[in-house]
Write a protein that holds these residues in place. Structure first.
Motif, mmCIF file in Angstrom:
data_model
loop_
_atom_site.group_PDB
_atom_site.id
_atom_site.type_symbol
_atom_site.label_atom_id
_atom_site.label_comp_id
_atom_site.label_asym_id
_atom_site.label_seq_id
_atom_site.Cartn_x
_atom_site.Cartn_y
_atom_site.Cartn_z
ATOM 1 N N GLU A 160 0.867 -1.166 0.000
ATOM 2 C CA GLU A 160 0.000 0.000 0.000
ATOM 3 C C GLU A 160 0.908 1.221 0.000
ATOM 4 N N ILE A 161 0.701 2.118 -0.943
ATOM 5 C CA ILE A 161 1.490 3.349 -1.011
ATOM 6 C C ILE A 161 0.869 4.330 -0.015
ATOM 7 N N LEU A 162 1.642 4.722 0.986
ATOM 8 C CA LEU A 162 1.162 5.624 2.022
ATOM 9 C C LEU A 162 1.422 7.086 1.718
ATOM 10 N N SER A 163 2.478 7.355 0.966
ATOM 11 C CA SER A 163 2.788 8.722 0.583
ATOM 12 C C SER A 163 3.567 8.690 -0.715
ATOM 13 N N GLY A 164 3.673 9.798 -1.328
ATOM 14 C CA GLY A 164 4.454 9.878 -2.569
ATOM 15 C C GLY A 164 4.772 11.305 -2.899
#
Length: 144
Positions: free
Chosen positions: A136-140
């Protein structure tokens, strides 16, 4: 029911991972590796904890003062005057190698991105490694 249990699992820090077993962890991508088209497709990323990601001199000095609790090994001088331990570089146990087999790239997974991973961890070449985890991508980074 199983999904509710999985979502409530508290993510571990990278340095707290066991040598083997199913885990949920969280960290930042330190680096990614793209393989040439002539090799078998595999996308590799190195995951580190939040405090190991700091790159400023001030934060590195604070991490050195905190000692081994932060996972950063301070430099130690040997009698011959050479540094015997790498300074400010996370030890292998403080990194997690993540490999997605059959993928050349994963959109959104770049250096600096925070991820939550779930999968089986094992030691490979002395480095904790996870193959094809759920992520799961939490930030970018924002695209301008």
């Amino acid at each position: 029911m199983a999904d509710a249990r999985r979502d409530s699992a508290v993510p571990l820090a990278v340095r707290a991972l066991p040598d083997r077993g199913r885990v949920v962890c969280r960290g930042f991508i330190e680096s990614v590796t793209y393989v040439p088209a002539v090799r078998v497709a595999a996308f590799t990323a190195i995951l580190v904890d939040h405090d190991a990601r700091a790159g400023t001199k001030k934060s590195a000095a604070a991490a050195a003062r905190a000692g081994l609790a932060t996972g950063v090994v301070p430099a130690v001088s040997s009698p011959k005057g050479r540094a015997s331990v790498r300074s400010g570089i996370p030890r292998p146990k403080d990194r997690l190698r993540v490999i997605w087999l059959g993928r050349r790239r994963i959109r959104g997974v770049n250096a600096g991105t925070e991820l939550r991973l779930e999968g089986m961890v094992t030691l490979r070449d002395g480095l904790p490694t996870m193959f094809n985890p759920r992520y799961e991508i939490l930030s970018g980074q924002e695209d301008l």
